[in-house]
Design a protein around this motif. Structure first.
Motif, PDB file in Angstrom:
ATOM      1  N   PHE A  47       0.834  -1.201   0.000  1.00  0.00           N
ATOM      2  CA  PHE A  47       0.000   0.000   0.000  1.00  0.00           C
ATOM      3  C   PHE A  47       0.873   1.257   0.000  1.00  0.00           C
ATOM      4  CE2 PHE A  47      -2.621   3.104   2.467  1.00  0.00           C
ATOM      5  CZ  PHE A  47      -3.589   3.298   1.503  1.00  0.00           C
ATOM      6  N   ALA A  48       1.945   1.233   0.819  1.00  0.00           N
ATOM      7  CA  ALA A  48       2.852   2.380   0.848  1.00  0.00           C
ATOM      8  C   ALA A  48       3.539   2.566  -0.496  1.00  0.00           C
ATOM      9  CB  ALA A  48       3.880   2.195   1.967  1.00  0.00           C
ATOM     10  N   VAL A  86       1.871   6.702  -6.767  1.00  0.00           N
ATOM     11  CA  VAL A  86       0.830   7.664  -7.181  1.00  0.00           C
ATOM     12  C   VAL A  86       1.268   9.083  -6.868  1.00  0.00           C
ATOM     13  CG1 VAL A  86      -1.531   8.416  -6.744  1.00  0.00           C
ATOM     14  CG2 VAL A  86      -1.023   5.983  -6.961  1.00  0.00           C
ATOM     15  N   LEU A  87       1.818   9.290  -5.646  1.00  0.00           N
ATOM     16  CA  LEU A  87       2.287  10.627  -5.281  1.00  0.00           C
ATOM     17  C   LEU A  87       3.423  11.077  -6.193  1.00  0.00           C
ATOM     18  CD1 LEU A  87       2.223  10.407  -1.375  1.00  0.00           C
ATOM     19  CD2 LEU A  87       0.654  11.670  -2.855  1.00  0.00           C
ATOM     20  N   PHE A  94       3.883  15.315 -12.534  1.00  0.00           N
ATOM     21  CA  PHE A  94       2.950  16.108 -13.334  1.00  0.00           C
ATOM     22  C   PHE A  94       2.931  17.567 -12.877  1.00  0.00           C
ATOM     23  CE2 PHE A  94      -1.351  17.883 -13.690  1.00  0.00           C
ATOM     24  CZ  PHE A  94      -1.483  17.904 -15.064  1.00  0.00           C
ATOM     25  N   LEU A  95       2.851  17.770 -11.550  1.00  0.00           N
ATOM     26  CA  LEU A  95       2.818  19.139 -11.034  1.00  0.00           C
ATOM     27  C   LEU A  95       4.138  19.857 -11.293  1.00  0.00           C
ATOM     28  CD1 LEU A  95       0.971  18.587  -7.627  1.00  0.00           C
ATOM     29  CD2 LEU A  95       0.031  19.522  -9.744  1.00  0.00           C
ATOM     30  N   TYR A 144      10.055  15.532  -2.987  1.00  0.00           N
ATOM     31  CA  TYR A 144      10.693  14.339  -2.423  1.00  0.00           C
ATOM     32  C   TYR A 144      10.246  14.121  -0.985  1.00  0.00           C
ATOM     33  CZ  TYR A 144      13.788  14.613  -6.484  1.00  0.00           C
ATOM     34  OH  TYR A 144      14.297  14.664  -7.754  1.00  0.00           O
ATOM     35  N   LEU A 145      10.255  15.191  -0.208  1.00  0.00           N
ATOM     36  CA  LEU A 145       9.834  15.071   1.186  1.00  0.00           C
ATOM     37  C   LEU A 145       8.364  14.674   1.284  1.00  0.00           C
ATOM     38  CD1 LEU A 145      11.633  18.178   2.753  1.00  0.00           C
ATOM     39  CD2 LEU A 145      12.278  15.782   2.968  1.00  0.00           C
ATOM     40  N   ALA A 146       7.531  15.264   0.414  1.00  0.00           N
ATOM     41  CA  ALA A 146       6.101  14.932   0.451  1.00  0.00           C
ATOM     42  C   ALA A 146       5.862  13.469   0.092  1.00  0.00           C
ATOM     43  CB  ALA A 146       5.327  15.847  -0.502  1.00  0.00           C
ATOM     44  N   VAL A 147       6.569  12.980  -0.942  1.00  0.00           N
ATOM     45  CA  VAL A 147       6.396  11.572  -1.335  1.00  0.00           C
ATOM     46  C   VAL A 147       6.887  10.652  -0.224  1.00  0.00           C
ATOM     47  CG1 VAL A 147       7.156   9.792  -2.954  1.00  0.00           C
ATOM     48  CG2 VAL A 147       6.481  12.039  -3.805  1.00  0.00           C
ATOM     49  N   GLY A 148       8.050  10.956   0.373  1.00  0.00           N
ATOM     50  CA  GLY A 148       8.573  10.113   1.442  1.00  0.00           C
ATOM     51  C   GLY A 148       7.667  10.097   2.660  1.00  0.00           C
TER      52      GLY A 148
END
Length: 462
Positions: A15-16, A22-23, A29-30, A170-174
């Motif tokens: 799941f992670a 996905v993130l 994309f962003l 990177y921080l947000a995805v992690g």
């Protein structure tokens, strides 16, 4: 339980990983959307600057007046990241604003009558590996002199902004992956709580409580099918355990009778002196009991081997007429003693294990000869149905009561125990027949009406 083999940990990691993927896709994309928007705005500003300089040069009275106002151009550029060069045709510089002294490449200016387009902008690595956006175009100066205008912008601010944005991504995805893992693990453990309760319920079932069943109400739909399968397995275990207990009791009862006979006859023989003839009579009686015990042991061993899952069959294409003839010849002497006539009505061929088929039919014939009316016929017949071949043994004699028919093929079951005769199978003959048919993937059934009893062996025909 090791974490590597835990379903909750595996699913939480999966799941992670999915959330991180996905993130990451959303972040890419962003990021590309932001980079494209910033580049679009910078390009528009650079093209607008070229148009402004063109208009300024065209409206000026002289080049000397333009060179006398350098601060005007610096204010127009607005920061230290922009550069502006205006050159004559001979290469001399009229206006030169290049705060970082960037080394510029040779540029092909667009004609003065053409409006600049984004495709005309050149990205140059720059002297300090910081990209520089450059746009060159021709302009009409005072007195119609053709000038070359080079407008540029050092993209260090853009690169710093995008680098900072990448770091945040990177921080947000992690952090998102870690949060997804923690929440997924928590939710999975809560979701698997019914499974732990189910395990506790199964753990409490032992040999004394095989009649207990797992509740299928109030549990998640995903667990209903496993619960039903477990309940079915418990039902089979209960039935098998009951059969085993009944078999043990029947075996003890069957063995006890010959053992008591042996002990009684030997005890009487030892109580007082007897003649040699009397001792021979006792030994002969004992031999009959030993033979009975031997046949019982042999039949039990055969049943144990036949019920093994890996028991192999030696299937052959058999001539049923020949099999029936051999059986009739074998039982002819026993049938003649009771004035019984054997009729062989088998025909055709059948794929089966010859020894096992002969044993099954032999047990049925032995029972038929033993219980048929004297002087009556016993016939072997074949009957075909859709996909099945039925081998029948017909005999005439006392009918079997309906309440006995379902249990005829149970071990040690006798319709009339008082009619046990020397040489019988000890109540295991029909059980052996059923085991042989199970090995062949077939069926066995019996019907008894009026004065006729019919045993049938069913073989699937491919």
């Amino acid at each position: 339980m090791q974490r590597s083999s835990s379903i909750a940990w595996r699913l939480a990691l999966a799941f992670a990983a999915v959330c991180a993927l996905v993130l990451s896709m959303i972040g890419v994309f962003l990021y590309r959307s932001l980079a494209g928007e910033i580049a679009y705005r910078d390009d528009l500003a650079l093209m607008g600057r070229l148009e402004q300089v063109r208009a300024l040069l065209q409206d000026s009275d002289s080049l000397d007046a333009l060179q006398a106002r350098p601060r005007l151009y610096q204010n127009m550029l607005g920061n230290q990241e922009s550069l502006l060069l205006v050159r004559r045709a001979d290469g001399s510089t009229v206006i030169g604003i290049n705060p970082r002294q960037q080394r510029l490449p040779e540029l092909q200016p667009i004609a003065q009558e053409l409006r600049p387009q984004r495709r005309d902008i050149l990205l140059w690595p720059g002297s300090d590996q910081v990209p520089v956006a450059l746009l060159a175009g021709q302009a009409s100066g005072p007195e119609g002199e053709v000038l070359t205008v080079i407008a540029g912008k050092i993209l260090s601010e853009r690169e710093q902004m995008l680098a900072s944005y990448r770091l945040r991504l990177y921080l947000a995805v992690g952090l998102g992956a870690l949060l997804a893992f923690a929440l997924g693990l928590l939710l999975l453990r809560r979701g698997l709580q019914p499974l732990r309760q189910l395990s506790e319920a199964v753990r409490e079932i032992d040999l004394r409580s095989l009649d207990r069943r797992l509740h299928s109400t109030g549990i998640p739909a995903e667990f209903r099918e496993p619960v039903q399968a477990l309940n079915a397995m418990l039902a089979r275990l209960e039935e098998s355990f009951q059969r085993l207990s009944q078999f043990s009791a029947d075996l003890a009862h069957e063995i006890r009778t010959p053992l008591h006979n042996l002990l009684g006859s030997n005890g009487l023989a030892l109580n007082q002196p007897r003649s040699a003839a009397e001792y021979q009579e006792v030994l002969a009686s004992n031999m009959e009991e030993f033979e009975r015990l031997g046949r019982m042991a042999e039949n039990l061993l055969f049943l144990a081997r036949a019920e093994q899952a890996d028991a192999a069959l030696d299937r052959q294409l058999l001539s049923l007429s020949a099999v029936g003839a051999q059986l009739c010849d074998y039982f002819e002497a026993l049938a003649d003693d009771r004035q019984i006539r054997l009729e062989n009505g088998f025909y055709g061929e059948l794929w089966a294990d010859q020894q096992l088929l002969q044993r099954a039919l032999g047990n049925l014939l032995a029972n038929a000869v033993r219980h048929a009316d004297p002087g009556s016929p016993i016939s072997l017949r074949r009957r075909d149905e859709a996909g099945w071949c039925w081998l029948q043994v017909h005999n005439q004699g006392p009918a079997i009561a309906p309440e006995h028919l379902p249990r005829l093929f149970d071990r040690f079951y006798r319709v009339d125990p008082s009619r046990a005769e020397p040489g019988d199978s000890g109540g295991l003959g029909l059980a052996i027949v059923r085991s042989i048919m199970l090995l062949h993937g077939g069926q066995v059934r019996v019907a008894s009406e009026g004065q006729t009893t019919v045993f049938e062996l069913g073989f699937a025909v491919l």
